[in-house]
Write a protein that holds these residues in place. Structure first.
Motif, mmCIF file in Angstrom:
data_model
loop_
_atom_site.group_PDB
_atom_site.id
_atom_site.type_symbol
_atom_site.label_atom_id
_atom_site.label_comp_id
_atom_site.label_asym_id
_atom_site.label_seq_id
_atom_site.Cartn_x
_atom_site.Cartn_y
_atom_site.Cartn_z
ATOM 1 N N SER A 252 0.996 -1.384 0.148
ATOM 2 C CA SER A 252 0.474 0.094 -0.473
ATOM 3 C C SER A 252 1.146 1.643 -0.042
ATOM 4 C CB SER A 252 -0.755 -0.077 1.466
ATOM 5 O OG SER A 252 -0.127 0.313 2.048
ATOM 6 N N LEU A 253 2.307 0.861 0.614
ATOM 7 C CA LEU A 253 2.902 2.245 1.059
ATOM 8 C C LEU A 253 3.443 2.652 -0.439
ATOM 9 C CD1 LEU A 253 4.086 5.176 2.022
ATOM 10 C CD2 LEU A 253 5.548 3.571 3.048
ATOM 11 N N SER A 254 4.211 1.549 -1.332
ATOM 12 C CA SER A 254 5.011 1.545 -2.657
ATOM 13 C C SER A 254 3.572 2.319 -3.495
ATOM 14 C CB SER A 254 4.887 0.510 -3.167
ATOM 15 O OG SER A 254 4.582 0.034 -4.173
ATOM 16 N N LEU A 255 2.001 1.880 -3.371
ATOM 17 C CA LEU A 255 1.419 2.452 -4.583
ATOM 18 C C LEU A 255 1.545 3.302 -4.223
ATOM 19 C CD1 LEU A 255 -0.280 0.920 -6.687
ATOM 20 C CD2 LEU A 255 -2.373 0.319 -5.194
ATOM 21 N N LYS A 256 1.040 3.750 -2.655
ATOM 22 C CA LYS A 256 0.437 5.642 -2.503
ATOM 23 C C LYS A 256 1.423 6.077 -3.135
ATOM 24 C CE LYS A 256 -0.676 8.493 0.733
ATOM 25 N NZ LYS A 256 -0.666 8.797 2.420
ATOM 26 N N ILE A 257 3.418 5.775 -3.140
ATOM 27 C CA ILE A 257 4.154 6.660 -3.435
ATOM 28 C C ILE A 257 3.624 6.491 -5.383
ATOM 29 C CG2 ILE A 257 6.444 6.517 -3.906
ATOM 30 C CD1 ILE A 257 6.737 5.798 -1.259
ATOM 31 N N HIS A 258 3.354 5.766 -5.733
ATOM 32 C CA HIS A 258 3.069 6.109 -7.269
ATOM 33 C C HIS A 258 2.010 6.991 -7.728
ATOM 34 C CE1 HIS A 258 2.812 3.840 -10.987
ATOM 35 N NE2 HIS A 258 2.200 4.138 -10.986
ATOM 36 N N GLU A 259 0.919 6.474 -7.086
ATOM 37 C CA GLU A 259 -0.558 7.418 -7.156
ATOM 38 C C GLU A 259 -0.317 8.977 -6.732
ATOM 39 O OE1 GLU A 259 -3.274 5.238 -6.187
ATOM 40 O OE2 GLU A 259 -3.147 3.782 -7.260
ATOM 41 N N THR A 260 0.047 9.246 -5.099
ATOM 42 C CA THR A 260 0.365 10.851 -5.073
ATOM 43 C C THR A 260 2.143 11.469 -4.640
ATOM 44 O OG1 THR A 260 0.654 9.694 -2.532
ATOM 45 C CG2 THR A 260 -1.408 10.235 -4.014
ATOM 46 N N GLY A 261 3.125 10.874 -4.887
ATOM 47 C CA GLY A 261 4.284 11.340 -4.566
ATOM 48 C C GLY A 261 4.265 12.282 -5.916
ATOM 49 N N PHE A 262 5.498 13.241 -5.616
ATOM 50 C CA PHE A 262 5.320 13.894 -6.698
ATOM 51 C C PHE A 262 7.232 14.493 -5.654
ATOM 52 C CE2 PHE A 262 3.139 16.746 -3.918
ATOM 53 C CZ PHE A 262 3.643 17.830 -3.547
ATOM 54 N N PHE A 263 8.036 15.737 -6.762
ATOM 55 C CA PHE A 263 9.569 16.296 -6.014
ATOM 56 C C PHE A 263 8.507 17.860 -6.702
ATOM 57 C CE2 PHE A 263 11.229 12.091 -7.499
ATOM 58 C CZ PHE A 263 11.652 12.511 -6.095
ATOM 59 N N ILE A 264 9.599 18.423 -5.181
ATOM 60 C CA ILE A 264 9.313 20.504 -5.406
ATOM 61 C C ILE A 264 11.120 20.597 -4.988
ATOM 62 C CG2 ILE A 264 8.823 22.639 -4.006
ATOM 63 C CD1 ILE A 264 6.564 20.881 -2.849
ATOM 64 N N PRO A 265 11.725 21.539 -6.321
ATOM 65 C CA PRO A 265 12.837 21.740 -6.332
ATOM 66 C C PRO A 265 13.149 22.123 -5.344
ATOM 67 C CG PRO A 265 11.493 22.982 -7.639
ATOM 68 C CD PRO A 265 9.954 22.447 -6.975
#
Length: 155
Positions: free
Chosen positions: A119-132
């Motif tokens: 579930s954590l891996s999938l959450k990162i896949h679906e909701t994760g992003f980077f800010i500079p």
């Protein structure tokens, strides 16, 4: 090995960049590494302070220096991530999804291994992003970027 300016992904997790110029540049940057790391750590902690009520992100309260080139965060859901990234793009702020997501969602992985369904891996896949997070960014820059993210979340 043939020298080329492109990366070669020979096998999963092995990335070769065979350019001597990279070594030359790195050697010239070593005397600046501590200064850069301190600036990036300061920026990272400012993002944490600014966005703690709006996003999830890694706990770095262990007092280690965080010298990341970006601030990784998790939105509430995929729709919120799209809204944040869209707003940042509109304001001229670079962003991208979190390391192309979870490897177990890509053919490189699932053609060799079974799906993880973590579930954590999938959450990162679906909701994760980077800010500079560049050492050249100042507090006012971090605050501006944070305000863009907060505006995307809260309207």
């Amino acid at each position: 090995m043939i020298s080329t300016p492109h990366s070669h992904f020979i096998s999963p997790g092995f990335n070769v960049r065979p350019l001597d110029i990279n070594s030359f540049i790195v050697l010239r940057q070593l005397d600046k590494v501590d200064k850069f790391a301190q600036a990036r750590d300061r920026n990272h902690r400012r993002y944490m302070e600014n966005l703690r009520d709006d996003l999830e992100f890694q706990d770095v309260s262990n007092n280690n220096i965080v010298a990341s080139i970006s601030f990784g965060a998790l939105a509430k859901d995929n729709q919120q991530r799209r809204k944040i990234v869209s707003e940042m793009t509109e304001k001229g702020i670079d962003s991208r999804i979190y390391s192309a997501g979870s490897l177990d969602q890509h053919p490189l992985w699932f053609e060799r291994h079974p799906k993880i369904n973590d579930s954590l891996s999938l959450k990162i896949h679906e909701t994760g992003f980077f800010i500079p997070n560049n050492q050249e960014l100042q507090e006012k820059d971090i605050d501006f970027i944070s305000s863009v993210v907060k505006n995307a979340i809260n309207g």
